[in-house]
Motif scaffolding. Structure first.
Motif, PDB file in Angstrom:
ATOM      1  N   LEU A   1      21.132 -27.985 -47.292  1.00 35.72           N
ATOM      2  CA  LEU A   1      20.999 -29.432 -47.117  1.00 35.72           C
ATOM      3  C   LEU A   1      19.913 -29.777 -46.106  1.00 35.72           C
ATOM      4  O   LEU A   1      19.264 -30.826 -46.197  1.00 35.72           O
ATOM      5  CB  LEU A   1      22.345 -30.020 -46.667  1.00 35.72           C
ATOM      6  N   VAL A   2      19.702 -28.882 -45.151  1.00 40.49           N
ATOM      7  CA  VAL A   2      18.643 -29.084 -44.156  1.00 40.49           C
ATOM      8  C   VAL A   2      17.293 -28.625 -44.705  1.00 40.49           C
ATOM      9  O   VAL A   2      16.274 -29.322 -44.555  1.00 40.49           O
ATOM     10  CB  VAL A   2      18.982 -28.321 -42.860  1.00 40.49           C
ATOM     11  N   MET A   3      17.277 -27.461 -45.355  1.00 46.79           N
ATOM     12  CA  MET A   3      16.012 -26.868 -45.786  1.00 46.79           C
ATOM     13  C   MET A   3      15.388 -27.583 -46.975  1.00 46.79           C
ATOM     14  O   MET A   3      14.159 -27.741 -47.037  1.00 46.79           O
ATOM     15  CB  MET A   3      16.226 -25.390 -46.140  1.00 46.79           C
ATOM     16  N   ALA A   4      16.199 -28.010 -47.935  1.00 48.60           N
ATOM     17  CA  ALA A   4      15.665 -28.565 -49.184  1.00 48.60           C
ATOM     18  C   ALA A   4      14.798 -29.808 -48.968  1.00 48.60           C
ATOM     19  O   ALA A   4      13.683 -29.877 -49.496  1.00 48.60           O
ATOM     20  CB  ALA A   4      16.804 -28.853 -50.154  1.00 48.60           C
ATOM     21  N   PRO A   5      15.252 -30.818 -48.199  1.00 47.56           N
ATOM     22  CA  PRO A   5      14.393 -31.996 -48.004  1.00 47.56           C
ATOM     23  C   PRO A   5      13.064 -31.670 -47.327  1.00 47.56           C
ATOM     24  O   PRO A   5      12.028 -32.252 -47.656  1.00 47.56           O
ATOM     25  CB  PRO A   5      15.250 -32.917 -47.128  1.00 47.56           C
ATOM     26  N   VAL A   6      13.100 -30.729 -46.379  1.00 45.26           N
ATOM     27  CA  VAL A   6      11.871 -30.342 -45.682  1.00 45.26           C
ATOM     28  C   VAL A   6      10.902 -29.690 -46.663  1.00 45.26           C
ATOM     29  O   VAL A   6       9.698 -30.000 -46.681  1.00 45.26           O
ATOM     30  CB  VAL A   6      12.192 -29.380 -44.520  1.00 45.26           C
ATOM     31  N   ALA A   7      11.422 -28.783 -47.486  1.00 46.86           N
ATOM     32  CA  ALA A   7      10.572 -28.100 -48.458  1.00 46.86           C
ATOM     33  C   ALA A   7       9.993 -29.082 -49.472  1.00 46.86           C
ATOM     34  O   ALA A   7       8.792 -29.031 -49.795  1.00 46.86           O
ATOM     35  CB  ALA A   7      11.379 -27.021 -49.181  1.00 46.86           C
ATOM     36  N   ILE A   8      10.812 -29.998 -49.971  1.00 49.10           N
ATOM     37  CA  ILE A   8      10.357 -30.969 -50.970  1.00 49.10           C
ATOM     38  C   ILE A   8       9.301 -31.893 -50.378  1.00 49.10           C
ATOM     39  O   ILE A   8       8.280 -32.180 -51.017  1.00 49.10           O
ATOM     40  CB  ILE A   8      11.552 -31.770 -51.512  1.00 49.10           C
ATOM     41  N   ALA A   9       9.528 -32.345 -49.161  1.00 52.52           N
ATOM     42  CA  ALA A   9       8.554 -33.222 -48.509  1.00 52.52           C
ATOM     43  C   ALA A   9       7.218 -32.515 -48.320  1.00 52.52           C
ATOM     44  O   ALA A   9       6.149 -33.092 -48.544  1.00 52.52           O
ATOM     45  CB  ALA A   9       9.104 -33.700 -47.163  1.00 52.52           C
TER      46      ALA A   9
ATOM     47  N   ALA B   1      -2.914 -26.874 -56.462  1.00 58.55           N
ATOM     48  CA  ALA B   1      -4.274 -27.418 -56.420  1.00 58.55           C
ATOM     49  C   ALA B   1      -4.718 -28.052 -57.732  1.00 58.55           C
ATOM     50  O   ALA B   1      -5.627 -28.890 -57.735  1.00 58.55           O
ATOM     51  CB  ALA B   1      -5.258 -26.307 -56.041  1.00 58.55           C
ATOM     52  N   GLU B   2      -4.110 -27.657 -58.842  1.00 57.37           N
ATOM     53  CA  GLU B   2      -4.582 -28.144 -60.137  1.00 57.37           C
ATOM     54  C   GLU B   2      -4.169 -29.591 -60.380  1.00 57.37           C
ATOM     55  O   GLU B   2      -3.065 -30.009 -60.057  1.00 57.37           O
ATOM     56  CB  GLU B   2      -4.063 -27.250 -61.263  1.00 57.37           C
ATOM     57  N   GLU B   3      -5.084 -30.310 -60.975  1.00 55.62           N
ATOM     58  CA  GLU B   3      -4.819 -31.694 -61.364  1.00 55.62           C
ATOM     59  C   GLU B   3      -4.521 -31.759 -62.859  1.00 55.62           C
ATOM     60  O   GLU B   3      -5.037 -30.952 -63.632  1.00 55.62           O
ATOM     61  CB  GLU B   3      -6.038 -32.568 -61.031  1.00 55.62           C
ATOM     62  N   PRO B   4      -3.717 -32.737 -63.286  1.00 58.20           N
ATOM     63  CA  PRO B   4      -3.029 -33.722 -62.443  1.00 58.20           C
ATOM     64  C   PRO B   4      -1.661 -33.226 -61.988  1.00 58.20           C
ATOM     65  O   PRO B   4      -1.069 -32.343 -62.611  1.00 58.20           O
ATOM     66  CB  PRO B   4      -2.877 -34.913 -63.398  1.00 58.20           C
ATOM     67  N   ASN B   5      -1.189 -33.795 -60.916  1.00 59.67           N
ATOM     68  CA  ASN B   5       0.186 -33.595 -60.449  1.00 59.67           C
ATOM     69  C   ASN B   5       0.529 -32.146 -60.114  1.00 59.67           C
ATOM     70  O   ASN B   5       1.649 -31.690 -60.367  1.00 59.67           O
ATOM     71  CB  ASN B   5       1.189 -34.118 -61.488  1.00 59.67           C
ATOM     72  N   GLY B   6      -0.422 -31.424 -59.515  1.00 53.26           N
ATOM     73  CA  GLY B   6      -0.137 -30.052 -59.157  1.00 53.26           C
ATOM     74  C   GLY B   6       1.031 -29.923 -58.193  1.00 53.26           C
ATOM     75  O   GLY B   6       1.836 -28.988 -58.295  1.00 53.26           O
ATOM     76  N   HIS B   7       1.138 -30.857 -57.256  1.00 49.81           N
ATOM     77  CA  HIS B   7       2.241 -30.806 -56.294  1.00 49.81           C
ATOM     78  C   HIS B   7       3.590 -30.955 -56.998  1.00 49.81           C
ATOM     79  O   HIS B   7       4.575 -30.310 -56.635  1.00 49.81           O
ATOM     80  CB  HIS B   7       2.059 -31.879 -55.221  1.00 49.81           C
ATOM     81  N   ARG B   8       3.631 -31.796 -58.028  1.00 50.52           N
ATOM     82  CA  ARG B   8       4.883 -31.976 -58.763  1.00 50.52           C
ATOM     83  C   ARG B   8       5.210 -30.748 -59.610  1.00 50.52           C
ATOM     84  O   ARG B   8       6.382 -30.392 -59.778  1.00 50.52           O
ATOM     85  CB  ARG B   8       4.806 -33.220 -59.641  1.00 50.52           C
ATOM     86  N   TRP B   9       4.177 -30.093 -60.133  1.00 48.12           N
ATOM     87  CA  TRP B   9       4.416 -28.879 -60.913  1.00 48.12           C
ATOM     88  C   TRP B   9       4.902 -27.749 -60.018  1.00 48.12           C
ATOM     89  O   TRP B   9       5.730 -26.925 -60.429  1.00 48.12           O
ATOM     90  CB  TRP B   9       3.151 -28.476 -61.665  1.00 48.12           C
ATOM     91  N   LEU B  10       4.407 -27.700 -58.782  1.00 44.41           N
ATOM     92  CA  LEU B  10       4.909 -26.679 -57.865  1.00 44.41           C
ATOM     93  C   LEU B  10       6.378 -26.938 -57.547  1.00 44.41           C
ATOM     94  O   LEU B  10       7.185 -25.994 -57.511  1.00 44.41           O
ATOM     95  CB  LEU B  10       4.087 -26.675 -56.569  1.00 44.41           C
ATOM     96  N   LEU B  11       6.731 -28.200 -57.342  1.00 42.93           N
ATOM     97  CA  LEU B  11       8.137 -28.526 -57.119  1.00 42.93           C
ATOM     98  C   LEU B  11       8.975 -28.129 -58.326  1.00 42.93           C
ATOM     99  O   LEU B  11      10.087 -27.607 -58.168  1.00 42.93           O
ATOM    100  CB  LEU B  11       8.290 -30.024 -56.835  1.00 42.93           C
ATOM    101  N   THR B  12       8.442 -28.331 -59.517  1.00 42.69           N
ATOM    102  CA  THR B  12       9.155 -27.937 -60.733  1.00 42.69           C
ATOM    103  C   THR B  12       9.394 -26.431 -60.763  1.00 42.69           C
ATOM    104  O   THR B  12      10.501 -25.963 -61.063  1.00 42.69           O
ATOM    105  CB  THR B  12       8.356 -28.359 -61.980  1.00 42.69           C
ATOM    106  N   ALA B  13       8.351 -25.666 -60.449  1.00 38.67           N
ATOM    107  CA  ALA B  13       8.477 -24.202 -60.453  1.00 38.67           C
ATOM    108  C   ALA B  13       9.541 -23.740 -59.465  1.00 38.67           C
ATOM    109  O   ALA B  13      10.381 -22.880 -59.782  1.00 38.67           O
ATOM    110  CB  ALA B  13       7.128 -23.560 -60.118  1.00 38.67           C
ATOM    111  N   LEU B  14       9.523 -24.307 -58.264  1.00 40.58           N
ATOM    112  CA  LEU B  14      10.496 -23.907 -57.253  1.00 40.58           C
ATOM    113  C   LEU B  14      11.897 -24.399 -57.600  1.00 40.58           C
ATOM    114  O   LEU B  14      12.887 -23.697 -57.367  1.00 40.58           O
ATOM    115  CB  LEU B  14      10.070 -24.434 -55.890  1.00 40.58           C
TER     116      LEU B  14
END
Length: 283
Positions: A10-18, A139-152
């Motif tokens: 509960l502590v780690m997940a929000p930090v990682a997502i942010a 780094a890849e566009e578009p939405n690379g940050h969202r794809w990384l969140l998806t992978a994790l």
């Protein structure tokens, strides 16, 4: 233990997502390097490198490879991800070889110099390609940050699904058959199935957040399946190292979760597979 694990998550997940969603790629790479190298430090302990100076030199050497990849990727027109992609492919190949290693439980288990060499090489081949894959996805566009969140999220969901499915249904469907009894006696086939289902469902859901159209959901599901299966290989391989070293956890930094390596072992194997699968299937 479940309550402690839940509170820590509960502590780690929000930090990682942010961090994944808000940090620029270069800062995300720096943060991931710190985390992955901390896991590698624990890997050295499992490889029975007891001397602090030797472990420090090895850690700096791996950091040097990361820095060299970044430096070599800079050119007059900007930045290229070619080396990051190549390292990710190497990572996928390594984890396929690790699967063969799992089938030969006693390989490099004799605590001599050659065993350490194999395990140190394995550590570099696990950590550096995973870090490169993370950078490539983000780094890849578009939405690379969202794809990384998806992978994790796929790995996190698979880990959680396997944990609860194993506790609820372990031994009830496949009887006394275990997933890998020599390496990790507590892991069940029921848990694997639960993890696969959870990982695919979460992967498909998060892919919508990342911008994948409905027509690409079958491709996302296929890559999620591969990522989950490889994450299991990563988890089992760390269990193999712990068995050889005679320890329960890689560390005790995270309450209820063990060490950092205990939390990222599946991620190390899944990230190169997800990055390569995403590139090959075009989503």
């Amino acid at each position: 233990m479940t309550r402690t694990r839940f509170l820590a998550a509960l502590v780690m997940a929000p930090v990682a997502i942010a961090a994944i969603l808000l940090l620029p790629t270069e800062w995300m790479m720096a943060l991931a390097a710190v985390l992955f190298l901390a896991g590698l430090w624990e890997w050295f302990d499992l490889a029975e490198i007891d001397d602090t100076l030797a472990r420090t030199v090895l850690l700096v050497a791996n950091l040097g490879v990361m820095v060299a990849i970044v430096w070599a990727s800079r050119w007059s027109a900007g930045f290229t991800l070619v080396l990051f992609k190549l390292a990710s492919v190497i990572g996928v190949i390594w984890w396929l070889l690790a699967l063969l290693w799992l089938g030969r439980y006693k390989f490099a288990s004799d605590h001599d110099t050659h065993a350490r060499v194999f395990k140190l090489a394995a550590g570099a081949l696990a950590v550096i390609p995973a870090w490169c894959a993370l950078a490539w996805i983000h780094a890849e566009e578009p939405n690379g940050h969202r794809w990384l969140l998806t992978a994790l999220a796929i790995v996190w969901a698979a880990d959680t699904g396997a944990y609860f499915a194993g506790r609820k249904f372990g031994g009830r469907v496949f009887g006394s058959r275990k997933l890998a009894p020599l390496v990790s006696p507590n892991k069940t086939i029921e848990g694997l199935v639960g993890g696969v289902v959870a990982g695919i469902v979460v992967g498909m859901a998060f892919s919508q957040f990342a911008g994948a159209p409905p027509s690409q959901l079958p491709a996302v599901a296929l890559v999620a399946l591969a990522a989950v299966l490889f994450s299991v290989v990563g988890d089992l391989f760390e269990s193999l190292l712990k068995r050889h070293a005679g320890v329960k956890d890689s560390g005790d930094l995270i309450p209820g979760h063990g060490g950092i390596l205990d939390r990222i072992d599946g991620v190390l194997a899944a990230l190169p597979v997800f990055a390569l699968g995403k590139a090959l299937l075009g989503f």
